[in-house]
Design a protein around this motif. Structure first.
Motif, PDB file in Angstrom:
ATOM      1  N   ALA A   1       2.464   1.861  -3.407  1.00  0.00           N
ATOM      2  CA  ALA A   1       1.356   2.249  -4.475  1.00  0.00           C
ATOM      3  C   ALA A   1       1.259   3.965  -4.419  1.00  0.00           C
ATOM      4  O   ALA A   1       1.020   4.414  -5.071  1.00  0.00           O
ATOM      5  CB  ALA A   1       0.017   1.525  -4.240  1.00  0.00           C
ATOM      6  N   ARG A   2       1.172   4.228  -3.062  1.00  0.00           N
ATOM      7  CA  ARG A   2       1.013   5.815  -2.717  1.00  0.00           C
ATOM      8  C   ARG A   2       2.239   6.706  -3.369  1.00  0.00           C
ATOM      9  O   ARG A   2       2.174   7.804  -3.990  1.00  0.00           O
ATOM     10  CB  ARG A   2       1.017   6.065  -1.183  1.00  0.00           C
TER      11      ARG A   2
ATOM     12  N   TYR B   1       0.797  -1.025  -0.062  1.00  0.00           N
ATOM     13  CA  TYR B   1      -0.028  -0.044  -0.028  1.00  0.00           C
ATOM     14  C   TYR B   1       0.981   1.243  -0.062  1.00  0.00           C
ATOM     15  O   TYR B   1       0.590   2.053  -0.802  1.00  0.00           O
ATOM     16  CB  TYR B   1      -0.961   0.088   1.318  1.00  0.00           C
TER      17      TYR B   1
ATOM     18  N   ALA C   1      -6.662   1.134   1.039  1.00  0.00           N
ATOM     19  CA  ALA C   1      -6.291   0.398  -0.369  1.00  0.00           C
ATOM     20  C   ALA C   1      -7.124   0.864  -1.416  1.00  0.00           C
ATOM     21  O   ALA C   1      -6.744   1.109  -2.466  1.00  0.00           O
ATOM     22  CB  ALA C   1      -5.946  -1.207  -0.323  1.00  0.00           C
TER      23      ALA C   1
ATOM     24  N   ALA D   1      -1.245  -1.842  -5.229  1.00  0.00           N
ATOM     25  CA  ALA D   1      -2.731  -1.518  -4.568  1.00  0.00           C
ATOM     26  C   ALA D   1      -3.577  -2.986  -4.552  1.00  0.00           C
ATOM     27  O   ALA D   1      -4.149  -3.315  -3.541  1.00  0.00           O
ATOM     28  CB  ALA D   1      -3.310  -0.389  -5.099  1.00  0.00           C
TER      29      ALA D   1
ATOM     30  N   LEU E   1      -6.594   3.284  -4.881  1.00  0.00           N
ATOM     31  CA  LEU E   1      -6.672   2.508  -5.867  1.00  0.00           C
ATOM     32  C   LEU E   1      -7.571   3.609  -6.950  1.00  0.00           C
ATOM     33  O   LEU E   1      -7.494   3.818  -8.028  1.00  0.00           O
ATOM     34  CB  LEU E   1      -7.327   1.320  -5.760  1.00  0.00           C
TER      35      LEU E   1
END
Length: 694
Positions: A164-165, A161, A199, A180, A203
Motif C-alpha cells: 500500500a505504501r 501494508y 496501517a 491497507a 490509509l
C-alpha cells in the motif's frame, strides 16, 4: 523388589541419554560458530565495513558445507539479511539469488517468502519500486501458503501494508486502499496496535491523495487511538507526526483556518523543535502558508518562513526546501515583489526537479506561468509536458501493479495447463516435421529425373519465358496471394480443427494404460495418417479440386459435429431441412458452409467454454439460413482486433455472397447467422464431381 530397582535404573539411564541427545541437538558447534561470525559483523562502531563484510563471507562459506538442507537454508537467510543490513548490494544480490533458487527447489515456502521480502526492501530502498511491489506480492503469496497462525497472519499484513505504501507513491490510491484495509483486518484480529497505527496512517495518506478529507481525518484519528494503546516509547513523537498530517489534509483542501489552528496547536509543544526538528521545520512552513491564505498576514508569514529556512539549512533537507521556496514565492507575490517571487519559484522548480519531487515541480511551473507573463507560454508548455509524462509513468505503474495483482492461483494453474499443452503441440509439430521430411525425400527422388529434363527444356526457352513473366508478373502475384490465403484457411479451419479434437482426446488418454485406451490411441494415430493425407491433398489441390470433394454433404456435417462433441464433451445438436437438395449445392457453398460450421465449433471448444451448441441449417424462402448458437462466455464484438478464426468466417461468407450476423456479449453466449443465396449445379456437373472423387 529386584525387578523394580532394575526398571528404575533403566528409566534413569534412558532419561540421561535423552537429555544428552537434546543438549547435542541444541548446541551445534558449526551453527554456533556461524552465529558468532554474524554477531561480530553486526558491530559497526568497532569494525570497518571491509572487516564486517569478511565475517559475513566467512559465515556464508561455512554454511555451504552444512549437510542438513533445512538448516542450511535457515542460516543462508540470516546471511542474506546480514548483507542487507550491511548495505553490501553485491553481496546481498548474490546471496539472495542463491537463496531464492535453493528455497524454490526445496519448496521451503517460509524461507522463500522471507527472501522475496528482503529483496523487496532492498529494491525499494534503491528506488526500484515496481520490482519491490512484485517481490512483496511474491512474499505475500508464499506466506499465504503457511499454516494459519498469528505469525503467518502478521507476515501477510506486513506485506499488504508495504504494498500500500508503494501504491501511494504512484497514486494507485484505490489499490493501496484495498491492501491497507486488508492489512488492518489482519492486524485487528491479532490486536497488533502498533501495526494498526501504521496501517491507519497510510490509509489516511491514501484518502488525502483521493481528496477524501473526512476519511483521511478519520483514519488519522484511528491511528492516534491505536498508537496510544501500543507500548511504543516514542508514541508522543509519532502523534506529532500524525497531527502534522492532519494539518496537511486541511491545507490540501484549502481549509486554511483549520490548518492554521492545527499547526499552531502542534507548535505549542515546546519540545517539538528539539526532538523532531524536521517536523518542526515543516510545520513552520505550513503555518506560514496557512496564515498567508487565511489572514493575508504577509509579515507574520515571512517571519515564519525565514525561521524555517534557517532550520532547513541546518538540517540540510533539500527535498523540503523546494516547498519553502514555493511558499515564499507566494508570499513575495502577495507583497508585490514579482521579481523576487519569480526567483523563488524558479529555485523551487530547480530543486524539485533535482530531488524528483514531481508535484512540487508542477506547482512551481503553475506559479511561474502566473508570475512571469513574458515566459508564460514556455512555462505552460513545460507544465503540460511534465504533467503528461508524470501521468503516463503513474498510469504505467498502476497497470503493472494491476497485472501483478491479477497473478492469482487460477492463472498460475492455467499457466501450468498451457505448458502441458505446449509440450503436446511441440511433439505434434516434431511428428509432422518428420513426416514432411520423409515425404519430401520421396518426392525429391521421384521427380529428380523429370526435373533434369525440364531444366534442359527450360534453358532452351529462357528468353521466351522471361518475356512472358514480365507481362504476367502482376497476375501471377495476385493469383499466388489468393492461393496462399486459400491454403492458409484450409490448414487453419480443417487441419487445426481435427488436431484440436485429437489433442483433447490424447490429453485424457495420456495417463491410461488399459486396452481400450490403447485401441483408442491407435485409432487416433490412424487419424493422424488421414491428416497427413489431407495435408498432401491441400499441397496438390491448386485447381480447387477439393471444392468438389464434398458429396454426401449432410453426412459430412453430421460426422464433423459428432466428432467435435465426442472429443470436447460439449453437447452439440445438428438440425437440417430434409427438403433441400444438399448434395446438388454448388461446391463453393458446401465447402465454405462446412468450414464456417467447423471454425465456429472450434471457437466454442477453444474460447467460448460453452456446454451446449446448436447448429440449424434450413431453407427460408429462396435462401439457406445457417444458425450456430452457444451458451459460452461470449465476447465484445466491437473490439478492433479480431482473431484469425472470425476473420476466416467473414472471408468465407464473402466468397459465397452470404450475409453474416454475429451477435455476442460477454457472459451471454454467441450466435452466428449466415444467410446464403441458393445455387445448385446441374446433374451432369454433379456426376462429374462424383467421378472425380471416386
Amino acid at each position: 523388589m529386584k525387578n523394580g530397582l532394575l526398571i528404575l535404573l533403566l528409566v534413569c539411564i534412558w532419561g540421561c541419554s535423552q537429555h544428552k541427545s537434546k543438549q547435542e541437538a541444541v548446541s551445534d558447534p558449526q551453527i554456533d560458530s556461524i552465529q558468532a561470525l554474524l554477531d561480530i559483523a553486526k558491530t559497526p562502531t568497532e569494525l570497518s565495513f571491509e572487516d564486517r563484510q569478511s565475517y559475513v563471507k566467512e559465515a556464508e562459506s561455512k554454511i555451504l558445507t552444512l549437510e542438513n538442507d533445512t538448516v542450511q537454508l535457515e542460516e543462508l537467510s540470516k546471511v542474506s539479511l546480514a548483507y542487507l543490513k550491511l548495505k553490501d548490494s553485491l553481496g546481498f544480490r548474490k546471496s539472495n539469488a542463491k537463496l531464492l533458487e535453493m528455497a524454490e527447489k526445496a519448496k521451503a515456502i517460509k524461507i522463500l517468502g522471507y527472501s522475496h521480502w528482503d529483496l523487496a526492501v532492498f529494491l525499494q530502498s534503491n528506488g526500484v519500486t515496481d520490482s519491490a511491489f512484485y517481490n512483496y506480492r511474491k512474499a505475500l503469496r508464499n506466506f499465504e501458503e503457511l499454516p494459519v497462525d498469528s505469525t503467518s497472519q502478521s507476515l501477510r499484513g506486513r506485506m499488504l501494508y508495504s504494498m500500500a505504501r508503494i501504491q501511494d507513491s504512484y497514486k494507485d490510491y484505490l489499490g493501496g486502499e484495498i491492501n491497507a484495509t486488508a492489512s488492518i483486518q489482519l492486524f485487528d484480529a491479532l490486536d497488533d496496535y502498533y501495526r494498526l497505527y501504521n496501517a491507519y496512517n497510510v490509509l489516511g495518506i491514501l484518502a488525502n491523495g483521493m481528496e477524501n478529507s473526512e476519511k483521511a481525518i478519520e483514519s488519522y484519528e484511528k491511528a492516534k487511538e491505536y498508537l496510544s494503546k501500543s507500548g511504543k516509547s516514542n508514541k508522543k513523537e509519532l502523534i506529532w507526526k500524525i497531527d502534522n498530517n492532519i494539518g496537511n489534509v486541511y491545507l490540501n483542501t484549502e481549509k486554511y483556518i483549520k490548518a492554521k489552528d492545527e499547526y499552531k496547536q502542534l507548535l505549542s509543544y515546546k519540545e517539538l523543535k528539539d526532538e523532531l526538528p524536521g517536523t518542526y521545520e515543516k510545520t513552520l512552513g505550513s503555518l506560514a502558508y496557512s496564515i498567508l491564505k487565511a489572514d493575508n498576514n504577509i509579515e507574520d508569514a515571512e517571519k515564519l518562513l525565514q525561521e524555517a529556512f534557517e532550520l532547513n539549512t541546518e538540517l540540510g533537507e533539500l527535498y523540503d526546501k523546494a516547498r519553502l521556496n514555493y511558499f515564499y514565492a507566494e508570499v513575495l507575490a502577495a507583497k508585490g515583489d514579482t521579481i523576487n517571487a519569480i526567483t523563488q519559484a524558479t529555485e523551487s522548480y530547480e530543486i524539485a526537479r533535482e530531488t524528483y519531487n514531481n508535484d512540487r515541480s508542477l506547482d512551481a511551473l503553475r506559479l511561474l506561468t502566473q508570475l512571469d507573463t513574458a515566459n508564460a507560454a514556455n512555462y505552460a508548455d513545460q507544465y503540460y509536458r511534465l504533467n503528461e509524462a508524470i501521468k503516463e509513468e503513474e498510469r504505467t505503474k498502476r497497470d503493472k501493479f494491476a497485472r501483478i495483482r491479477m497473478e492469482t492461483d487460477d492463472i498460475i494453474e492455467e499457466n501450468q495447463i498451457l505448458t502441458k499443452e505446449k509440450k503436446v503441440w511441440v511433439y505434434s509439430a516434431v511428428l509432422l516435421i518428420v513426416f514432411g521430411i520423409i515425404f519430401m525425400a520421396i518426392a525429391s527422388l521421384y521427380h529428380s529425373n523429370s526435373q533434369l529434363k525440364f531444366k534442359q527444356k527450360q534453358q532452351e526457352s529462357n528468353q521466351e519465358i522471361y518475356n512472358l513473366m514480365l507481362s504476367q508478373q502482376g497476375k501471377f502475384e495476385e493469383g499466388k496471394q489468393l492461393e496462399q490465403k486459400r491454403i492458409s484457411e484450409e490448414l487453419h479451419d480443417g487441419i487445426l480443427g481435427e488436431m484440436l479434437g485429437i489433442r483433447l482426446i490424447l490429453s485424457g488418454l495420456n495417463e491410461r494404460e488399459d486396452q481400450a485406451s490403447i485401441d483408442q490411441r491407435a485409432a487416433l494415430i490412424e487419424k493422424l495418417r488421414d491428416l497427413e493425407e489431407e495435408i498432401r491433398t491441400i499441397s496438390h489441390e491448386l485447381n480447387h479440386a477439393a471444392y468438389k470433394k464434398f458429396h454426401n454433404f449432410i453426412v459430412s456435417l453430421k460426422n464433423m459435429v459428432a466428432d467435435i462433441e465426442k472429443s470436447s464433451g460439449i453437447s452439440c445438436s445438428f438440425t437440417y431441412d430434409d427438403k433441400v437438395q444438399w448434395d446438388n449445392l454448388l461446391g463453393d457453398i458446401k465447402i465454405n458452409a462446412y468450414r464456417i460450421i467447423q471454425e465456429s465449433l472450434k471457437n466454442c471448444v477453444k474460447h467460448a467454454k460453452s456446454e451446449n451448441v446448436s447448429v440449424l441449417f434450413q431453407l427460408v424462402e429462396d435462401k439457406l439460413k445457417l444458425t450456430i448458437a452457444d451458451d459460452g462466455v461470449g465476447f465484445n464484438i466491437n473490439k478492433k482486433k479480431k482473431g484469425i478464426g472470425l476473420k476466416n468466417i467473414i472471408s468465407r461468407a464473402k466468397k459465397i455472397k452470404a450475409e453474416l450476423d454475429v451477435d455476442s456479449k460477454p457472459g451471454k453466449g454467441t450466435t452466428i447467422k449466415v444467410t446464403i443465396p441458393v445455387e445448385y449445379v446441374d446433374v451432369k456437373t454433379s456426376k462429374e464431381t462424383d467421378l472425380i472423387n471416386a
